[in-house]
Design a protein around this motif. Sequence first.
Motif, PDB file in Angstrom:
ATOM      1  N   HIS A 245       0.752  -1.281   0.174  1.00 24.32           N
ATOM      2  CA  HIS A 245       0.142  -0.122   0.091  1.00 24.32           C
ATOM      3  C   HIS A 245       1.016   1.305   0.099  1.00 24.32           C
ATOM      4  O   HIS A 245       2.248   1.200   0.361  1.00 24.32           O
TER       5      HIS A 245
ATOM      6  N   CYS B  76      -8.428  -8.215   6.393  1.00 21.87           N
ATOM      7  CA  CYS B  76      -7.860  -7.146   6.789  1.00 21.87           C
ATOM      8  C   CYS B  76      -8.770  -6.032   7.467  1.00 21.87           C
ATOM      9  O   CYS B  76     -10.023  -6.190   7.220  1.00 21.87           O
TER      10      CYS B  76
ATOM     11  N   TRP C 226     -14.088  -4.828   7.230  1.00 19.59           N
ATOM     12  CA  TRP C 226     -14.168  -3.381   6.943  1.00 19.59           C
ATOM     13  C   TRP C 226     -15.368  -2.802   8.012  1.00 19.59           C
ATOM     14  O   TRP C 226     -16.312  -3.117   8.034  1.00 19.59           O
TER      15      TRP C 226
ATOM     16  N   CYS D 165      -9.748   2.091   7.018  1.00 23.12           N
ATOM     17  CA  CYS D 165      -8.461   1.360   7.130  1.00 23.12           C
ATOM     18  C   CYS D 165      -7.315   2.614   6.491  1.00 23.12           C
ATOM     19  O   CYS D 165      -8.044   3.566   5.912  1.00 23.12           O
ATOM     20  N   HIS D 166      -6.236   2.284   6.660  1.00 22.33           N
ATOM     21  CA  HIS D 166      -5.199   3.148   6.164  1.00 22.33           C
ATOM     22  C   HIS D 166      -5.018   3.595   4.881  1.00 22.33           C
ATOM     23  O   HIS D 166      -4.582   4.707   4.674  1.00 22.33           O
ATOM     24  N   ALA D 167      -5.396   2.645   4.014  1.00 19.21           N
ATOM     25  CA  ALA D 167      -5.536   2.978   2.495  1.00 19.21           C
ATOM     26  C   ALA D 167      -6.873   3.320   1.918  1.00 19.21           C
ATOM     27  O   ALA D 167      -6.938   3.442   0.632  1.00 19.21           O
ATOM     28  N   ALA D 168      -7.639   3.379   2.722  1.00 17.65           N
ATOM     29  CA  ALA D 168      -9.109   3.744   2.041  1.00 17.65           C
ATOM     30  C   ALA D 168      -9.237   4.737   1.106  1.00 17.65           C
ATOM     31  O   ALA D 168     -10.137   4.811   0.488  1.00 17.65           O
TER      32      ALA D 168
ATOM     33  N   CYS E 294      -8.856  -7.989   1.317  1.00 21.44           N
ATOM     34  CA  CYS E 294      -8.731  -6.400   1.369  1.00 21.44           C
ATOM     35  C   CYS E 294      -9.403  -5.544   0.404  1.00 21.44           C
ATOM     36  O   CYS E 294      -9.253  -5.995  -0.587  1.00 21.44           O
ATOM     37  N   ARG E 295     -10.254  -4.778   0.774  1.00 21.59           N
ATOM     38  CA  ARG E 295     -10.843  -4.058  -0.153  1.00 21.59           C
ATOM     39  C   ARG E 295      -9.930  -2.901  -0.959  1.00 21.59           C
ATOM     40  O   ARG E 295     -10.145  -2.774  -2.016  1.00 21.59           O
ATOM     41  N   CYS E 296      -8.860  -2.332  -0.388  1.00 21.95           N
ATOM     42  CA  CYS E 296      -8.041  -1.588  -1.019  1.00 21.95           C
ATOM     43  C   CYS E 296      -7.185  -2.350  -1.934  1.00 21.95           C
ATOM     44  O   CYS E 296      -6.980  -2.006  -3.081  1.00 21.95           O
TER      45      CYS E 296
HETATM   46 FE1  FES Z   1      -7.086  -3.244   3.444  1.00 23.31          FE
HETATM   47 FE2  FES Z   1      -7.986  -1.018   3.124  1.00 23.31          FE
HETATM   48  S1  FES Z   1      -5.953  -1.896   3.526  1.00 23.31           S
HETATM   49  S2  FES Z   1      -9.252  -2.782   3.405  1.00 23.31           S
END
Ligand code: FES
Length: 362
Positions: free
Chosen positions: A185, A237, A241, A257-260, A312-314
Motif C-alpha cells: 500500500h 484486513c 471493513w 483503514c489506512h489505505a481507504a 482487503c478492499r483496497c
Molecule cells: Fe485493507 Fe483498506 S488496507 S481494506
Amino acid sequence: MTVPPPIAMLAELTHRCPLSCPYCSNPVALQGRQSELDTATWADAFQQAAELGVLQLHLSGGEPASRPDLVDLTRAAREAGLYTNLITSGIGLTPKRLDALEAVGLDHVQLSLQGTHADLADRIGGYKGGFARKMAVAQEIRDRGIPLTLNAVMHRQNLDDLDRTIEMAVELGARRLEVACVQFHGWATLNRAALLPTREQTEATKRKVAEAEARLRGVLAFDFVPPDYYSDFPKSCMGGWGSTGLNIVPDGKVLPCHAAETIPHLQFDRITDRPLREIWYDSPAFNAYRGTDFLPETCRSCERVGIDFGGCRCQALAIAGDAAATDPVCRKSPDHHRVTALLDEAMRDADGADFTYRVAPR
Ligand code: FES
C-alpha cells in the motif's frame, strides 16, 4: 446487521518522519504540517473514541515523536481511559521525553526495526545514524520497564536476517515481535520489485517463525504477517471493513483503514465536521463494505467468508480494479492471475531495483 463498536483506533498524528522507508504504507501524497489537527482536537477525538467503545489507541504517523505535543496527547488519551501504544522509529524520543511519557502513563511502545545492523538499517530507513539511536532508545525503554514490541517490517532485502532479528528482539527485552512482511500500500507499491520476497524466502520465513515460536514460548510472543502475494487465501484486513477499528489521518479524516482514500468513489468525514459516533455508525464510507452482502458469489458461497471477509478492499481495488471484488490474492478469485503477473514482474525487475524513498512532506 448489528454494527459492533470499534475496539481500536489508529491516530496518524502526522505524516512527518525523519526516516524515508521505501516500504511505508502512508499515502504517496503526504499531508504537511499545516493540515495537522491541533492538540485540543486530537484530545476531543480520543474522548469521543473512548465514549464510542474504543479500548486501544495506537499513536502513529509518520513519526509521532515529530509532534512536539506528543506527551500532552498521550496524557489526554490516558485521561480518556484509553490503552496507549506508541508506534515509533524511536527517533526523537530523548530520555527526558521518555520520562515524561512514562509519567503520563504511556502503556506500550512498538519500535520499528529496519535491519539488524547499521549498514542495512540505515540504508533501508534512509537515515544515517538511525540504527544507533534506535538501539539507545530500546535500552531506555527497557530500563523504564515499558512493555516493548519490536516491529520488524520484513522484505526481500532483510528477510535473510530473520534469525538475527529474533535474537535481537530477545536481547532488547521485547515481549513481542511482529514479523510483518511488507504489504503493498502507499509508498511500498512504488518499491514492489525491490521489496517483494522470493518464494524461497517466504517458505523459509514460515518455517523459522514456527520454530522460534515454539522455542521461545513464554519468552517472546510472535505476530506473523506473511507476504500475502504467496498466500492461497487473503488476509482478514482490519478484521472486516468497519468492524473492529478505524483510523484518523493527520488532517482529521476518519477512515475505515489506512489505505481507504485510494478508493476514489468514497467520501470521508472529518472529526471536525461530524461526531465520531455518527461517522462510525452512519457514514456511507463505513457502511460501504460492512458485512459480506456486497461480495461476489465466489466469496459468499465460500466456507472462509467468515474468516477473511473476502480480504482487503483496497487491494481488490488496486489489483482487480473493483473494491467490492474478491481480494485477488485468493486462489479462487477470477483475478488471481493478476497477482501472479505482479509476482513475475517483480521477480523479473528485482535485480538492481533501486528504492524510491519516501519523501518528506512539507
Ligand atoms: Fe485493507 Fe483498506 S488496507 S481494506
